[in-house]
Design a protein around this motif. Structure first.
Motif, PDB file in Angstrom:
ATOM      1  N   UNK A   5       0.812  -1.199   0.133  1.00  0.00           N
ATOM      2  CA  UNK A   5      -0.051  -0.013   0.001  1.00  0.00           C
ATOM      3  C   UNK A   5       0.974   1.282   0.087  1.00  0.00           C
ATOM      4  N   UNK A   6       1.876   1.255   0.840  1.00  0.00           N
ATOM      5  CA  UNK A   6       2.782   2.566   0.872  1.00  0.00           C
ATOM      6  C   UNK A   6       3.523   2.529  -0.740  1.00  0.00           C
ATOM      7  N   UNK A   7       3.730   1.482  -1.059  1.00  0.00           N
ATOM      8  CA  UNK A   7       4.679   1.384  -2.418  1.00  0.00           C
ATOM      9  C   UNK A   7       3.521   2.110  -3.638  1.00  0.00           C
ATOM     10  N   UNK A   8       2.078   1.901  -3.490  1.00  0.00           N
ATOM     11  CA  UNK A   8       1.348   2.133  -4.348  1.00  0.00           C
ATOM     12  C   UNK A   8       1.111   3.591  -3.973  1.00  0.00           C
ATOM     13  N   UNK A   9       1.345   4.118  -2.525  1.00  0.00           N
ATOM     14  CA  UNK A   9       0.963   5.699  -2.424  1.00  0.00           C
ATOM     15  C   UNK A   9       2.301   6.323  -3.065  1.00  0.00           C
ATOM     16  N   UNK A  10       3.359   5.703  -3.112  1.00  0.00           N
ATOM     17  CA  UNK A  10       4.507   6.547  -3.581  1.00  0.00           C
ATOM     18  C   UNK A  10       4.460   6.666  -5.132  1.00  0.00           C
ATOM     19  N   UNK A  11       4.018   5.618  -5.680  1.00  0.00           N
ATOM     20  CA  UNK A  11       3.833   5.889  -7.233  1.00  0.00           C
ATOM     21  C   UNK A  11       2.599   6.738  -7.669  1.00  0.00           C
ATOM     22  N   UNK A 124       7.362  -2.199   8.167  1.00  0.00           N
ATOM     23  CA  UNK A 124       6.115  -1.568   7.733  1.00  0.00           C
ATOM     24  C   UNK A 124       5.124  -2.764   7.518  1.00  0.00           C
ATOM     25  N   UNK A 125       3.995  -2.266   8.130  1.00  0.00           N
ATOM     26  CA  UNK A 125       2.946  -3.376   8.713  1.00  0.00           C
ATOM     27  C   UNK A 125       1.575  -2.581   8.531  1.00  0.00           C
ATOM     28  N   UNK A 126       0.658  -3.329   7.946  1.00  0.00           N
ATOM     29  CA  UNK A 126      -0.666  -2.779   7.620  1.00  0.00           C
ATOM     30  C   UNK A 126      -1.237  -2.730   9.198  1.00  0.00           C
ATOM     31  N   UNK A 127      -1.925  -1.664   9.291  1.00  0.00           N
ATOM     32  CA  UNK A 127      -2.659  -1.302  10.511  1.00  0.00           C
ATOM     33  C   UNK A 127      -4.173  -1.200  10.485  1.00  0.00           C
ATOM     34  N   UNK A 128      -5.050  -1.659   9.298  1.00  0.00           N
ATOM     35  CA  UNK A 128      -6.488  -1.695   9.274  1.00  0.00           C
ATOM     36  C   UNK A 128      -6.900  -0.240   8.629  1.00  0.00           C
ATOM     37  N   UNK A 129      -8.037   0.225   8.854  1.00  0.00           N
ATOM     38  CA  UNK A 129      -8.721   1.071   8.248  1.00  0.00           C
ATOM     39  C   UNK A 129      -9.179   2.088   9.207  1.00  0.00           C
ATOM     40  N   UNK A 130      -9.397   3.227   8.647  1.00  0.00           N
ATOM     41  CA  UNK A 130     -10.076   4.156   9.752  1.00  0.00           C
ATOM     42  C   UNK A 130     -10.601   5.233   8.839  1.00  0.00           C
ATOM     43  N   UNK A 131     -11.857   5.784   9.255  1.00  0.00           N
ATOM     44  CA  UNK A 131     -12.672   6.798   8.737  1.00  0.00           C
ATOM     45  C   UNK A 131     -12.570   8.138   9.492  1.00  0.00           C
ATOM     46  N   UNK A 132     -11.983   9.173   8.817  1.00  0.00           N
ATOM     47  CA  UNK A 132     -11.716  10.483   9.503  1.00  0.00           C
ATOM     48  C   UNK A 132     -12.060  11.625   8.566  1.00  0.00           C
ATOM     49  N   UNK A 133     -12.751  12.652   9.142  1.00  0.00           N
ATOM     50  CA  UNK A 133     -12.951  13.865   8.145  1.00  0.00           C
ATOM     51  C   UNK A 133     -13.729  13.300   6.992  1.00  0.00           C
ATOM     52  N   UNK A 134     -14.545  12.510   7.162  1.00  0.00           N
ATOM     53  CA  UNK A 134     -15.467  12.025   6.001  1.00  0.00           C
ATOM     54  C   UNK A 134     -14.896  11.135   5.011  1.00  0.00           C
ATOM     55  N   UNK A 135     -13.535  10.806   5.230  1.00  0.00           N
ATOM     56  CA  UNK A 135     -12.823   9.915   4.315  1.00  0.00           C
ATOM     57  C   UNK A 135     -12.319   8.804   4.714  1.00  0.00           C
TER      58      UNK A 135
END
Length: 255
Positions: A5-11, A124-135
Motif C-alpha cells: 500500500x505504501x509503494x502504491x502511494x509513492x507511485x 512496515x505493517x498494515x494497521x487496518x482502516x479508519x474513517x476521519x473527516x468523512x474520508x
C-alpha cells in the motif's frame, strides 16, 4: 500488505521521480499559534512569519536554511553528515555545534521526502482502516529497530487515502527532540493540508503540526507553507562545504 500500500502511494504521488534529482530548493513561511510561539519549541529561530528558503540534497539529511527576511536576513545554517555549520552577519562559513537547527533541518527535510524514504524502513505493517473527516483511510505503521516503542526510534502511523492513494496525515512519535520533552508530549500529528504538482511529484505545499492525535484543522501548534520548488538549481557540492566528511545519506548518526 502495508509495504504494498505504501509503494502504491509513492507511485500515485510521483515520489519515485524524486531520485532523478540531486538537489532542490523550496521557500517557506511558518505561522505559530501565539501560546506555542512563547514556548522554546521552534527548531529554526527566525522563521516566524518570515520567508526562508530550504536547500536539500535528496535522499539525505544534508541541507541548509537561508534567511531571506527579518533580522537574520543573509544568514544561513546547514548540516553536513549531522555536523552543523553556519554563516552569520556575512562572516565566513564555520562549523559549529547546533543541535536545535540540525534537528529542524533534518526533520523538515524528511517530512517533505517521507513517502519515498519510509519505504527504506525495515518494519512496515498494515494497521487496518479508519474513517476521519468523512474520508476512508488505510493505516500503515512504520518504524525501525522493533515494533515495540523504544527510546531510539521514531514511529509513524500513515493515513493513506483509499481514493487518491495520497498520504493525507500521519501520527508520529518523536524520540530525539532537541530539548528534553515529557513522554506524553512526544506524540503528534502532521497533516498534509495541500500538495502541488512539480515535475510529476505531488509535493506538500502546506503542513500543519498538531499535538497528540488528529484534530480539527484550526487546532494546530504551528503550520507552514512550502512554495516555489526548484530542482537541481544548486550544485550538490554547495551542500557539502567540507568534502572530507563521510556522507551518511539516508542514515542517521549513530551514537
Amino acid at each position: 500488505k502495508g509495504r504494498t500500500i505504501l509503494q502504491e502511494s509513492v507511485i500515485a504521488m510521483g515520489y519515485d521521480n524524486l531520485e532523478n534529482y540531486d538537489t532542490y530548493a523550496v521557500k517557506s513561511e511558518f505561522k505559530w499559534k501565539p501560546f506555542w510561539s512563547m514556548m522554546p519549541m521552534n527548531a529554526l529561530p527566525g522563521n516566524k512569519n518570515k520567508e526562508i528558503e530550504f536547500h536539500f540534497a535528496t535522499n539525505s539529511f544534508d541541507g541548509r536554511i537561508d534567511y531571506l527576511e527579518g533580522r537574520k536576513r543573509g544568514d544561513y545554517h546547514g548540516i553536513q553528515s549531522w555536523k552543523s555549520y553556519q554563516s552569520v552577519n556575512q562572516k565566513p562559513l564555520k562549523f559549529k555545534k547546533d543541535k536545535r537547527r540540525s534537528w529542524g533541518l533534518g526533520t523538515y527535510h524528511y517530512l517533505i521526502e517521507a513517502p519515498q524514504r519510509l519505504l527504506n524502513a525495515p518494519i512496515i505493517k498494515y494497521a487496518g482502516t479508519k474513517s476521519i473527516y468523512s474520508k476512508d483511510y488505510d493505516l500503515v505503521f512504520v518504524t525501525w529497530g522493533s515494533e515495540k516503542a523504544n527510546k531510539h526510534h521514531d514511529q509513524w502511523l500513515l493515513y493513506i487515502n483509499k481514493e487518491t492513494k495520497f498520504i493525507d496525515l500521519a501520527q508520529l512519535t518523536i524520540r530525539d527532540f532537541f530539548l528534553p520533552f515529557p513522554p506524553n508530549m512526544a506524540h503528534g500529528t502532521v497533516q498534509f493540508l495541500s500538495r502541488i504538482k512539480v515535475n510529476d511529484i505531488y509535493l506538500p505545499s502546506e503542513i500543519s503540526v498538531q499535538l497528540l492525535k488528529p484534530k480539527k484543522i484550526k487546532k494546530y501548534v504551528y503550520k507552514f507553507k512550502l512554495y516555489d520548488y526548484k530542482f537541481d538549481n544548486l550544485n550538490q557540492k554547495d551542500l557539502y562545504p567540507n568534502p572530507t566528511i563521510e556522507k551518511f545519506g539516508d542514515s542517521k548518526l549513530t551514537k
